[in-house]
Enzyme design. Sequence first.
Site, PDB file in Angstrom:
ATOM      1  N   LEU A  61       0.880  -1.162   0.000  1.00 47.84           N
ATOM      2  CA  LEU A  61       0.000   0.000   0.000  1.00 47.84           C
ATOM      3  C   LEU A  61       0.919   1.214   0.000  1.00 47.84           C
ATOM      4  O   LEU A  61       1.913   1.235   0.728  1.00 47.84           O
ATOM      5  CB  LEU A  61      -0.873   0.040   1.254  1.00 47.84           C
ATOM      6  CG  LEU A  61      -2.188  -0.712   1.241  1.00 47.84           C
ATOM      7  CD1 LEU A  61      -2.859  -0.623   2.604  1.00 47.84           C
ATOM      8  CD2 LEU A  61      -3.116  -0.190   0.161  1.00 47.84           C
ATOM      9  N   ASP A  62       0.591   2.213  -0.781  1.00 47.89           N
ATOM     10  CA  ASP A  62       1.399   3.427  -0.818  1.00 47.89           C
ATOM     11  C   ASP A  62       1.507   4.050   0.563  1.00 47.89           C
ATOM     12  O   ASP A  62       0.641   3.862   1.416  1.00 47.89           O
ATOM     13  CB  ASP A  62       0.765   4.458  -1.760  1.00 47.89           C
ATOM     14  CG  ASP A  62       0.687   3.982  -3.189  1.00 47.89           C
ATOM     15  OD1 ASP A  62       1.559   3.201  -3.595  1.00 47.89           O
ATOM     16  OD2 ASP A  62      -0.246   4.387  -3.893  1.00 47.89           O
ATOM     17  N   HIS A  63       2.545   4.830   0.751  1.00 47.56           N
ATOM     18  CA  HIS A  63       2.776   5.590   1.981  1.00 47.56           C
ATOM     19  C   HIS A  63       1.536   6.384   2.382  1.00 47.56           C
ATOM     20  O   HIS A  63       1.173   6.450   3.552  1.00 47.56           O
ATOM     21  CB  HIS A  63       3.979   6.516   1.722  1.00 47.56           C
ATOM     22  CG  HIS A  63       4.343   7.419   2.825  1.00 47.56           C
ATOM     23  ND1 HIS A  63       3.914   8.724   2.871  1.00 47.56           N
ATOM     24  CD2 HIS A  63       5.095   7.226   3.929  1.00 47.56           C
ATOM     25  CE1 HIS A  63       4.393   9.295   3.963  1.00 47.56           C
ATOM     26  NE2 HIS A  63       5.121   8.404   4.617  1.00 47.56           N
ATOM     27  N   ASP A  64       0.839   6.962   1.393  1.00 51.28           N
ATOM     28  CA  ASP A  64      -0.319   7.801   1.690  1.00 51.28           C
ATOM     29  C   ASP A  64      -1.656   7.082   1.526  1.00 51.28           C
ATOM     30  O   ASP A  64      -2.705   7.717   1.455  1.00 51.28           O
ATOM     31  CB  ASP A  64      -0.284   9.089   0.864  1.00 51.28           C
ATOM     32  CG  ASP A  64      -0.087   8.855  -0.618  1.00 51.28           C
ATOM     33  OD1 ASP A  64       0.115   7.698  -1.030  1.00 51.28           O
ATOM     34  OD2 ASP A  64      -0.139   9.827  -1.385  1.00 51.28           O
ATOM     35  N   SER A  65      -1.634   5.751   1.501  1.00 51.52           N
ATOM     36  CA  SER A  65      -2.854   4.944   1.493  1.00 51.52           C
ATOM     37  C   SER A  65      -2.953   4.201   2.813  1.00 51.52           C
ATOM     38  O   SER A  65      -1.962   4.000   3.500  1.00 51.52           O
ATOM     39  CB  SER A  65      -2.838   3.950   0.330  1.00 51.52           C
ATOM     40  OG  SER A  65      -2.783   4.641  -0.899  1.00 51.52           O
TER      41      SER A  65
END
Length: 190
Positions: free
Chosen positions: A41-45
């Site tokens: 999962l992305d850093h901002d997800s």
Amino acid sequence: MLVLLNKPYGVLSQFSDRSQPPKRTLAEFGLPPDVYAAGRLDHDSEGLLVLTDDGALAHRLTDPRHKQPKTYWVQVEGAPQAEHLQALRDGVALNDGPTRPAQVRMLDPAPQLWPRDPPVRVRKTVPDAWLELQITEGRNRQVRRMTAAVGLPTLRLVRVAIGDWRLDALAPGQWRAEATTNARPSRSRR
């Protein structure tokens, strides 16, 4: 072993980080030894991250040939119209090729989620909406790129399911171990 984690916003999907200053990682959550993330999962997800010590299971979850469904709740900027939703259902042309068709529906009312830190920006003059989007691929930032391509930039992205595994009531940073007898991903219906 199989572990389901609710990955908070701002945390990398790995156990170490050599950047300066270092970012938050999975190491801070007291996870069992020898597990690693099956996918990212992305850093901002935020949301569901599956960790395992089973290489074959990790392969089944991440290899696009297995078409493992991943379900997301996506807060988008704008007011989605039927043509936006149909474009997502049909598949979207991205710079690395077209996506597979997705399942999508409006979430109304908006899902009741934990507050995000930092909060999502609020613009009183610009509407926003929540979508539930299910994809069977896992390209880099795919959901964000898909919604942007149809004119609905993503404001917040929360993965709520991978196959039959669901986030359920896990709070950000909490995890639970699943019995290995349950460690079989669902089969895609596509």
